[in-house]
Write a protein that holds these residues in place. Structure first.
Motif, PDB file in Angstrom:
ATOM      1  N   ASP A   1       0.843  -1.198   0.000  1.00  0.00           N
ATOM      2  CA  ASP A   1       0.000   0.000   0.000  1.00  0.00           C
ATOM      3  C   ASP A   1       0.880   1.251   0.000  1.00  0.00           C
ATOM      4  OD1 ASP A   1      -2.424   1.407   0.100  1.00  0.00           O
ATOM      5  OD2 ASP A   1      -2.212   1.698   2.254  1.00  0.00           O
TER       6      ASP A   1
ATOM      7  N   ARG B   1      -6.505   0.426  -5.396  1.00  0.00           N
ATOM      8  CA  ARG B   1      -5.405  -0.180  -4.652  1.00  0.00           C
ATOM      9  C   ARG B   1      -5.726  -1.556  -4.107  1.00  0.00           C
ATOM     10  NH1 ARG B   1      -4.025   3.841  -0.488  1.00  0.00           N
ATOM     11  NH2 ARG B   1      -4.771   5.539  -1.758  1.00  0.00           N
TER      12      ARG B   1
ATOM     13  N   PRO C   1       2.630   9.074   2.003  1.00  0.00           N
ATOM     14  CA  PRO C   1       2.911   7.722   2.498  1.00  0.00           C
ATOM     15  C   PRO C   1       4.087   7.672   3.450  1.00  0.00           C
ATOM     16  CG  PRO C   1       3.521   7.933   0.187  1.00  0.00           C
ATOM     17  CD  PRO C   1       2.812   9.185   0.540  1.00  0.00           C
TER      18      PRO C   1
ATOM     19  N   ASP D   1      -6.541  -0.485   7.484  1.00  0.00           N
ATOM     20  CA  ASP D   1      -7.055  -0.414   6.129  1.00  0.00           C
ATOM     21  C   ASP D   1      -6.129   0.453   5.276  1.00  0.00           C
ATOM     22  OD1 ASP D   1      -8.670  -1.003   4.113  1.00  0.00           O
ATOM     23  OD2 ASP D   1     -10.314   0.330   4.684  1.00  0.00           O
ATOM     24  N   LEU D   2      -6.406   0.492   3.992  1.00  0.00           N
ATOM     25  CA  LEU D   2      -5.547   1.244   3.084  1.00  0.00           C
ATOM     26  C   LEU D   2      -5.515   2.730   3.451  1.00  0.00           C
ATOM     27  CD1 LEU D   2      -6.708  -0.342  -0.273  1.00  0.00           C
ATOM     28  CD2 LEU D   2      -4.841  -1.040   1.209  1.00  0.00           C
ATOM     29  N   MET D   3      -4.438   3.374   3.067  1.00  0.00           N
ATOM     30  CA  MET D   3      -4.319   4.822   3.304  1.00  0.00           C
ATOM     31  C   MET D   3      -5.324   5.574   2.450  1.00  0.00           C
ATOM     32  SD  MET D   3      -0.308   5.646   3.095  1.00  0.00           S
ATOM     33  CE  MET D   3       0.746   4.245   3.324  1.00  0.00           C
ATOM     34  N   PRO D   4      -5.783   6.713   2.930  1.00  0.00           N
ATOM     35  CA  PRO D   4      -6.674   7.525   2.093  1.00  0.00           C
ATOM     36  C   PRO D   4      -5.885   8.132   0.934  1.00  0.00           C
ATOM     37  CG  PRO D   4      -6.131   8.693   4.102  1.00  0.00           C
ATOM     38  CD  PRO D   4      -5.549   7.325   4.232  1.00  0.00           C
ATOM     39  N   ASP D   5      -6.624   8.559  -0.084  1.00  0.00           N
ATOM     40  CA  ASP D   5      -5.961   9.212  -1.216  1.00  0.00           C
ATOM     41  C   ASP D   5      -5.312  10.505  -0.762  1.00  0.00           C
ATOM     42  OD1 ASP D   5      -6.288   7.469  -3.269  1.00  0.00           O
ATOM     43  OD2 ASP D   5      -8.333   8.130  -3.680  1.00  0.00           O
TER      44      ASP D   5
ATOM     45  N   ARG E   1      -7.097   5.165  -4.286  1.00  0.00           N
ATOM     46  CA  ARG E   1      -7.469   4.166  -3.301  1.00  0.00           C
ATOM     47  C   ARG E   1      -8.413   3.120  -3.879  1.00  0.00           C
ATOM     48  NH1 ARG E   1     -10.709   3.411   1.498  1.00  0.00           N
ATOM     49  NH2 ARG E   1      -9.354   2.834   3.213  1.00  0.00           N
TER      50      ARG E   1
END
Ligand SMILES: Nc1ncnc2c1ncn2[C@@H]1O[C@H](COP(=O)(O)OP(=O)(O)OP(=O)(O)O)[C@@H](O)[C@H]1O
Ligand SMILES: [Mg+2]
Lengths: 309, 556
Positions: A96, A109, B280, B272-276, A106
């Motif tokens: 990620d 992803r 990073p 959970d995945l990072m927000p847009d 996102r």
């Protein structure tokens, strides 16, 4: 797709890469081979926009490596020969992280991460810490990382080092798959059997100089002038066969073992036929008379020994 | 145990002492000491008999104190990387698997770290003898001083080596060493330099040596045990650290990402995945990397600093509230020590772990990377530092005389905040400049000492001198937050403790400094110069970061 023009790199006084030029067409798989310290990684780092050349120019997908590194980074997936991983990160977090770094939205992803994990057989490791993975798994993870942004060009520096035989085969299959997908791949290695099957072209580099580059067929053509001859005789004829052969001007370096005489042959095809004639005329019972097919390995050894220019 | 035929020692000595740098450094050191002696040497015209002894004493004091703090600062710098450096270079297992005994390894590491320091100390001896010739000094005093110096070098070196064997990272080992050594050093100086000669003698002859020896034995046994049965080998000595697992066995403070105030510096791990649009690098630094080396270092730091803050709070805030500036100075010292830990490793670690090339082939820009690193480092160090200010707030709430001057609290907070910014920025700059984290950290500490502590030393030294006005002297110290904090005007007479209503208090005079025709207090100038300075430092870091790898090529 990839073009290197007169790339030269000096470290202080040391000339690591000397005036290297080659091109790789779209969809080609270019095997970059050479012994340790030849300058493979140096060239690859240059193409990956990580190294300023002493002189020379590189272009990837039409973008200049030195002039527009950002555009180059967008189109390449780069796997360094030696790399580390971050501590305290899980496999999915690692992917990620790079997906975000490559500005992938996102919404895509989740799907992409799942796909590359699946592709590299890492799905079961999704929630493991990256620093706890074995070397081969890290290697696969790094390859997964290079694929997250679906780059048309892959630059892989010894991707198979540290992989077990099974994983090597899988890696080969994977590379073939990527080849089918139309990706252009530059891959370096010193294990040649690995490259032989699927590379469409190779470049051989030693001590910073490109000794040979081109499609595998082309290279073999150039080696035509130099081949290995194997003669098997019956009975006690070995010594006599050796004698006859050593009198031939196109034969060098004769070795005999049991009933076999091996020699390096530098003549033309007609010379070879004449040699066979002469052997038979001398009354030697020739059981077989054949040219040894050259493996890529031997090509490599010959080229790097400076036998072939 | 092989002592002098010791491969560890030989290798280390060869690499450190063989370098021309070591020699040049020694020359400079002697030259600096020589210059001090030369300028302080009484002129012919002055009545030699009367002046000389006091000059000799002054020089002796400078030499002793200077060298003592040199030892306290440099012993950890040399020794704290000894064993953790092997772990970082992935040679730890090779070393342990060799037939060298743990004792030999320890001795080799320690001796090589201290050899240079001892050479420096001993090479100052001739100058000391010169001062002795001026009269006014006892030979026993000089011997005593050198005994204390050598003992200190041994103890501090061994302490740092012990830290080095307990931590995986040199940076952790270094900061914990400093945190333990600085209070010890201050205590030692106070004890050996009291005005009562008998106490002095007693402490340095009868108390220090046996205690030091005892400490040496205990530490040596601990390190020996750890090297013999190393719990931290496997995957190059850095096994995966599971925070939850570690917390179960933690002693004392535990860090819980879900609770206040810990979540301020350690946000919860992602599920959970990072927000847009997230940065990073910032996300990674705060959520994954802050504890990647385990929480041991942080826990030790928090516990020791809290422990020290209790007597200081009692003495400097509640008993003598006019000394609040000194408590702030303690908070600043803490930040000076801890701030660089989080910033000075942030770029070098990418190099050391060979993740730099992965990072640099992405679309992240240098400015984004450096900014993320700065923000992450700043956030952790600021939160940790401000944890120590709750005592100040408490004092301002409870003490009427402080409450009456609430604006000074704001000034103190600003000074602390600006200091946090400065330590992090300087640390990051050094991290971009250096190749190894340990080097970056030592560079940062030296830079901070030069900016923060050195001006105060000079000011104190010149204080009696008629040639300089107070204002000129104060102008010299505007780079130091300590000076800023101590120059915040506090009342000089104590309030009546019983009645919380403050009586009219006399406020100390503030020394003003001329700046372009304006007369401003030191703290204001301090607050004004650092923000632009830090901005420039940040810009410089980005430039260095960009050009360094581009010029030399990224390693790994
Ligand atoms: N940063 C550097 N400074 C000085 N010399 C270097 C540097 N990087 C590489 N070299 C030298 O350049 C030469 C080429 O190195 P390079 O890493 O490109 O070799 P390689 O072909 O990748 O070898 P290997 O198969 O071992 O990976 C080597 O002789 C090496 O010593
Ligand atoms: Mg290489």
């Amino acid at each position: 797709m990839i073009e290197v023009v007169n790339f030269t790199k000096r470290y202080g006084d040391f000339l690591a890469v000397d005036d290297l030029s080659f091109t790789i067409g779209k969809g080609e798989i270019f095997g970059f081979i050479g012994p340790n310290g030849a300058g493979k990684s140096t060239t690859i780092r240059f193409l990956a926009t990580l190294l300023r050349p002493t002189s020379g120019e590189g272009r990837v997908a039409g973008h200049s490596v030195t002039g527009d590194p950002m555009a180059v980074r967008r189109v390449i997936g780069f796997m360094p020969d030696d790399f580390g991983v971050y501590d305290g990160m899980k496999v999915w977090e690692f992917l990620d992280f790079f997906a975000v770094a490559y500005e992938i939205p996102r919404a895509f992803r989740k799907k992409i991460i799942g796909e590359v994990l699946e592709l590299l057989d890492l799905t079961s490791k999704r929630d493991d810490y990256v620093s706890g993975l074995s070397k081969g798994m890290k290697q696969r993870l790094c390859l997964a990382k290079t694929l997250v942004h679906d780059p048309p060009v892959l630059i892989l520096d010894e991707p198979a080092s540290g992989l077990d035989p099974r994983a090597r085969l899988e890696m080969k299959a994977l590379l073939n798959e990527l080849k089918q997908m139309g990706k252009t791949i530059l891959i370096s290695s010193h294990i040649l059997s690995e490259l032989a099957d699927f590379c469409t072209s190779i470049g051989v580099i030693e001590r910073g100089k490109l000794l040979a580059a081109g499609s595998i067929g082309e290279i073999q053509q150039r080696i035509r002038a130099y081949r290995v001859l194997k003669v098997r005789v019956l009975g006690e004829d070995t010594t006599r066969a050796k004698e006859v052969m050593s009198n031939d001007p196109s034969v060098r370096q004769i070795e005999s073992f049991d009933h076999t005489v091996t020699a390096e042959f530098v003549g033309r095809d007609q010379d070879m036929a004449r040699l066979l004639e002469r052997l038979i005329q001398s009354g030697i019972s020739v059981q077989s008379f054949a040219e040894e097919p050259l493996s890529l390995e031997e090509v490599f050894m010959m080229i790097t020994q400076g036998v072939v220019g | 145990m092989r002592l002098f035929d010791n491969p560890v020692l030989t290798r280390e000595l060869l690499t450190t002492l063989r370098s021309p740098r070591a020699f040049v450094l020694q020359m400079l050191y002697i030259a600096a000491l020589g210059a001090i002696v030369y300028f302080a040497w009484p002129a012919e015209s002055e009545g030699l008999r009367q002046v000389s002894p006091s000059v000799a004493r002054g020089l002796f004091d400078i030499f002793f104190l200077g060298q003592f703090f040199l030892v306290a600062l440099m012993a950890p710098a040399f020794a704290a990387g000894g064993i953790s450096g092997e772990k970082e270079r992935k040679t730890y297992e090779l070393l342990l698997a060799s037939p060298l005994s743990p004792g030999a390894i320890l001795f080799g590491k320690l001796a090589s770290a201290l050899a240079y320091l001892v050479i420096l100390i001993v090479s100052s001896l001739p100058l000391m003898i010169l001062c002795y010739l001026l009269g006014g000094l006892l030979l026993s005093e000089i011997i005593r001083a050198y005994l204390v110096l050598i003992l200190a070098a041994g103890t501090f070196g061994l302490l740092s080596t012990a830290c080095s064997s307990f931590f995986r990272r040199t940076s952790s080992a270094l900061v914990v060493s400093y945190l333990v050594i600085l209070p010890l050093a201050v205590m030692c100086v106070v004890l050996t330099r009291t005005d009562a000669p008998s106490v002095r003698e007693f402490v340095s002859i009868a108390v220090l040596p046996p205690w030091c020896l005892a400490a040496w034995v205990v530490l040596a046994i601990l390190v020996n045990r750890r090297l013999l049965h190393p719990p931290d080998v496997g995957s190059e000595g850095k096994d995966v650290i599971d925070e939850e697992e570690e917390m179960k066995y933690a002693i004392g403070v535990v860090i819980d990402r879900d609770l206040f105030p810990d979540k301020l510096f350690a946000p919860a791990k992602r599920t959970d995945l990072m927000p847009d649009g997230a940065n990073p690098v910032l996300d990674k630094e705060l959520r994954s990397e802050i504890f990647s080396q385990g929480t041991l270092m942080l826990r030790v730091v928090i516990q020791v600093s809290m422990l020290l803050s209790i007597p200081l709070m009692a003495g400097l805030l509640f008993l003598r509230s006019d000394k609040a500036g000194y408590y702030v100075a303690y908070v600043l010292t803490f930040n000076m020590l801890v701030g660089p830990v989080f910033s000075s490793g942030s770029i070098t670690q990418e190099r050391e772990r060979q993740t730099m090339s992965l990072l640099l082939t992405t679309l992240l820009r240098p400015v984004g990377i450096v900014a993320a690193k700065l923000i992450a480092a700043l956030r952790v160090s600021t939160v940790l530092t401000f944890l120590l200010t709750e005592q100040i707030v408490l004092a301002y709430v409870m003490l009427g005389e402080l409450r009456a001057r609430l604006w000074t609290l704001m000034v103190f907070f600003l000074i602390i905040a600006v200091t946090c910014l400065a330590t992090s920025t300087i640390g990051l700059l050094c991290s971009a400049l250096a190749r190894k984290t340990a080097t970056a950290m030592v560079m940062t500490y030296l830079a901070l000492l030069l900016l923060f502590a050195f001006p105060i030393g000079v000011e104190r030294y010149l204080a009696g001198d008629q040639r300089f006005t107070d204002s000129q002297l104060a102008a010299f110290t505007v780079t130091s937050p300590f000076s800023a904090a101590l120059n915040v005007p506090m009342h000089t007479t104590r309030a009546d403790m019983a009645g919380l209503n403050a009586q009219p208090l006399k406020v100390a005079d503030t020394v003003l400094v001329n700046v372009a025709g304006l007369r401003l207090p030191v703290w204001l100038i301090f607050l004004m110069i650092y923000p632009p300075f830090c901005l420039a430092g940040f810009g410089l870091t980005c430039l260095v970061f960009r050009f360094r790898w581009w010029r030399a090529g990224v390693q790994g």
